[in-house]
Design an enzyme around this catalytic site. Structure first.
Site, PDB file in Angstrom:
ATOM      1  N   TYR A 185      -2.381  -1.290  10.842  1.00 19.25           N
ATOM      2  CA  TYR A 185      -2.512  -1.737   9.445  1.00 19.25           C
ATOM      3  C   TYR A 185      -1.285  -1.331   8.634  1.00 19.25           C
ATOM      4  O   TYR A 185      -0.734  -2.133   7.878  1.00 19.25           O
ATOM      5  CB  TYR A 185      -3.787  -1.129   8.853  1.00 19.25           C
ATOM      6  CG  TYR A 185      -3.897  -1.234   7.342  1.00 19.25           C
ATOM      7  CD1 TYR A 185      -4.406  -2.388   6.741  1.00 19.25           C
ATOM      8  CD2 TYR A 185      -3.514  -0.176   6.507  1.00 19.25           C
ATOM      9  CE1 TYR A 185      -4.517  -2.484   5.357  1.00 19.25           C
ATOM     10  CE2 TYR A 185      -3.617  -0.261   5.136  1.00 19.25           C
ATOM     11  CZ  TYR A 185      -4.126  -1.420   4.555  1.00 19.25           C
ATOM     12  OH  TYR A 185      -4.230  -1.504   3.182  1.00 19.25           O
ATOM     13  N   SER A 216       0.845  -1.205   0.000  1.00 22.08           N
ATOM     14  CA  SER A 216       0.000   0.000   0.000  1.00 22.08           C
ATOM     15  C   SER A 216       0.874   1.246   0.000  1.00 22.08           C
ATOM     16  O   SER A 216       2.014   1.220   0.474  1.00 22.08           O
ATOM     17  CB  SER A 216      -0.866   0.017   1.262  1.00 22.08           C
ATOM     18  OG  SER A 216      -1.561   1.246   1.361  1.00 22.08           O
TER      19      SER A 216
HETATM   20  P1  NAD Z   1     -11.548  -5.752  -0.058  1.00 14.01           P
HETATM   21  O1  NAD Z   1     -12.252  -5.625   1.223  1.00 14.01           O
HETATM   22  O2  NAD Z   1     -12.356  -5.918  -1.276  1.00 14.01           O
HETATM   23  O3  NAD Z   1     -10.505  -6.946   0.005  1.00 14.01           O
HETATM   24  C1  NAD Z   1      -9.882  -7.375   1.175  1.00 14.01           C
HETATM   25  C2  NAD Z   1     -10.194  -8.850   1.334  1.00 14.01           C
HETATM   26  O4  NAD Z   1      -9.393  -9.379   2.394  1.00 14.01           O
HETATM   27  C3  NAD Z   1     -11.622  -9.156   1.723  1.00 14.01           C
HETATM   28  O5  NAD Z   1     -12.438  -9.305   0.598  1.00 14.01           O
HETATM   29  C4  NAD Z   1     -11.479 -10.458   2.495  1.00 14.01           C
HETATM   30  O6  NAD Z   1     -11.849 -11.547   1.681  1.00 14.01           O
HETATM   31  C5  NAD Z   1     -10.006 -10.562   2.778  1.00 14.01           C
HETATM   32  N1  NAD Z   1      -9.726 -10.841   4.199  1.00 14.01           N
HETATM   33  C6  NAD Z   1      -9.543  -9.959   5.200  1.00 14.01           C
HETATM   34  N2  NAD Z   1      -9.334 -10.619   6.348  1.00 14.01           N
HETATM   35  C7  NAD Z   1      -9.372 -11.937   6.056  1.00 14.01           C
HETATM   36  C8  NAD Z   1      -9.245 -13.133   6.824  1.00 14.01           C
HETATM   37  N3  NAD Z   1      -8.986 -13.105   8.145  1.00 14.01           N
HETATM   38  N4  NAD Z   1      -9.371 -14.335   6.188  1.00 14.01           N
HETATM   39  C9  NAD Z   1      -9.621 -14.384   4.855  1.00 14.01           C
HETATM   40  N5  NAD Z   1      -9.752 -13.289   4.096  1.00 14.01           N
HETATM   41  C10 NAD Z   1      -9.628 -12.091   4.687  1.00 14.01           C
HETATM   42  O7  NAD Z   1     -10.631  -4.449  -0.172  1.00 14.01           O
HETATM   43  P2  NAD Z   1      -9.419  -4.069  -1.164  1.00 14.01           P
HETATM   44  O8  NAD Z   1      -9.236  -2.625  -0.973  1.00 14.01           O
HETATM   45  O9  NAD Z   1      -9.621  -4.601  -2.512  1.00 14.01           O
HETATM   46  O10 NAD Z   1      -8.188  -4.780  -0.477  1.00 14.01           O
HETATM   47  C11 NAD Z   1      -7.326  -5.649  -1.178  1.00 14.01           C
HETATM   48  C12 NAD Z   1      -5.906  -5.344  -0.785  1.00 14.01           C
HETATM   49  O11 NAD Z   1      -5.559  -4.028  -1.219  1.00 14.01           O
HETATM   50  C13 NAD Z   1      -5.638  -5.365   0.711  1.00 14.01           C
HETATM   51  O12 NAD Z   1      -4.397  -6.001   0.941  1.00 14.01           O
HETATM   52  C14 NAD Z   1      -5.509  -3.904   1.072  1.00 14.01           C
HETATM   53  O13 NAD Z   1      -4.668  -3.715   2.185  1.00 14.01           O
HETATM   54  C15 NAD Z   1      -4.882  -3.363  -0.190  1.00 14.01           C
HETATM   55  N6  NAD Z   1      -4.981  -1.921  -0.396  1.00 14.01           N
HETATM   56  C16 NAD Z   1      -6.181  -1.345  -0.620  1.00 14.01           C
HETATM   57  C17 NAD Z   1      -6.235   0.021  -0.835  1.00 14.01           C
HETATM   58  C18 NAD Z   1      -7.536   0.723  -1.093  1.00 14.01           C
HETATM   59  O14 NAD Z   1      -7.534   1.954  -1.151  1.00 14.01           O
HETATM   60  N7  NAD Z   1      -8.650   0.036  -1.258  1.00 14.01           N
HETATM   61  C19 NAD Z   1      -5.073   0.786  -0.831  1.00 14.01           C
HETATM   62  C20 NAD Z   1      -3.862   0.164  -0.605  1.00 14.01           C
HETATM   63  C21 NAD Z   1      -3.827  -1.199  -0.393  1.00 14.01           C
END
Ligand code: NAD
Ligand code: MG
Length: 294
Positions: free
Chosen positions: A199, A186
């Site tokens: 986080y 991230s």
């Molecule tokens: P999202 O909520 O769609 O995806 C995160 C997923 O993590 C969830 O769908 C869930 O299935 C899974 N998860 C969380 N805890 C879990 C557990 N204990 N067991 C199994 N699965 C689990 O949100 P997203 O934003 O698409 O996130 C995907 C990745 O992107 C993450 O690693 C997040 O840190 C990263 N990220 C997101 C952003 C943003 O702005 N959305 C920015 C930087 C990084």
């Protein structure tokens, strides 16, 4: 007539209205809906015959990667929490519509056994594993170090770092030369925010693990990289991922002037998994709308 697409309005601003979902949140209930590529991602056979496992592949960035990988010719397994079944089923359908094998792996990756199980079941279903995307993460904001409950700290470490480490460890027995491991880091790994201290440290750790592992595995022909997304519109955000006032200003964080859509990440993950990236390892690819990384 120009064929250029202006990135400022390639996708609309999100302008999210006030909303909250219980953790982990659903794409189904996002307002406005995000673009995970269902209508927009076109494949080119760049991952033909590959077998992929994507944690957190039910929604958001993971869902966009799952759909893109399938349209590039890969069989795709997605791991997710049982509460996320409606989102997962939509992605499973999209993988099958692309003519590829799909595998649904519900369960909590805080558990060591589940981390091993998703690898074993993927290998059994697809006959092997070539691409691992460590993308699942928990992001729940709290107001500074004194207000992060100890069990929340623990769950965040387990969901993000332990799960990536354990799933990767379990996958090692199956990855052959030419395989690829990708971590979702991230912008927060470089620009930490006081409301997300716990986080943010996991994102820095995942980034670091990807670089260390790249050193170990390059001599074995296995490439390891990371992607660092900026502000992307996904269910993680309104399910306690950000304070409400930050959520409503979500479009203003990146220099580009709008939040990103999950499908805008897909190309980075396809590139890193594909043979086009044969000399790319230990890299973190920033997809941040202009927010700077070192
Ligand atoms: P999202 O909520 O769609 O995806 C995160 C997923 O993590 C969830 O769908 C869930 O299935 C899974 N998860 C969380 N805890 C879990 C557990 N204990 N067991 C199994 N699965 C689990 O949100 P997203 O934003 O698409 O996130 C995907 C990745 O992107 C993450 O690693 C997040 O840190 C990263 N990220 C997101 C952003 C943003 O702005 N959305 C920015 C930087 C990084
Ligand atoms: Mg989800």
């Amino acid at each position: 007539m120009t064929s250029l697409n202006d990135p400022r309005n390639r996708y609309p601003k999100v302008e999210p209205p006030e909303q909250t979902q219980p953790h982990p949140g659903l794409d189904r209930d996002l307002e406005p809906q995000s673009d995970i590529g269902l209508e927009t991602y076109q494949g080119n056979g760049r991952l033909k015959g590959r077998r992929a496992l994507i944690t957190g592949g039910d929604s958001g960035i993971g869902a966009a990667v799952a759909i893109a990988y399938a349209r590039e010719g890969a069989d795709v397994a997605i791991a997710y929490l049982p509460e996320e079944e409606p989102d997962a089923q939509r992605v499973i359908q999209a993988i099958e519509d692309a003519g590829q094998q799909a595998l649904a792996l519900p369960g909590d990756l805080c558990e060591l056994e589940q981390c091993r199980k998703i690898v074993d079941e993927t290998v059994e279903a697809f006959g092997g594993l070539d691409i691992l995307v460590n993308n699942a993460s928990r992001q729940i904001w709290h107001d500074g170090i004194e207000n992060i409950p100890d069990d929340e700290f623990d769950k965040t470490m387990k969901s993000n770092i332990y799960s990536s480490y354990r799933v990767t460890k379990a996958a090692m027995a199956h990855l052959e030369p030419g395989s690829s491991i990708i971590f979702t880091s991230s912008i927060e790994a470089y620009q930490p925010t006081p409301t997300l201290l716990h986080y943010d440290m996991t994102k820095a750790a995942m980034n670091n693990l990807s670089k260390g592992l790249a050193q170990e595995l390059a001599p074995k022909g296995i490439r390891v990289n990371a992607v660092a997304p900026g502000p992307i519109w996904t269910p993680l955000q309104p399910s306690h991922g950000q304070p409400q006032e930050q959520l409503t200003q979500f479009d203003e964080m990146a220099p580009l002037g709008r939040a990103g859509q999950p499908v805008e990440l897909a190309g980075a993950y396809v590139f890193l998994a594909s043979d086009e990236a044969s000399y790319v390892m230990g890299e973190t690819l920033a997809v941040t709308g202009g927010m700077l990384t070192p």
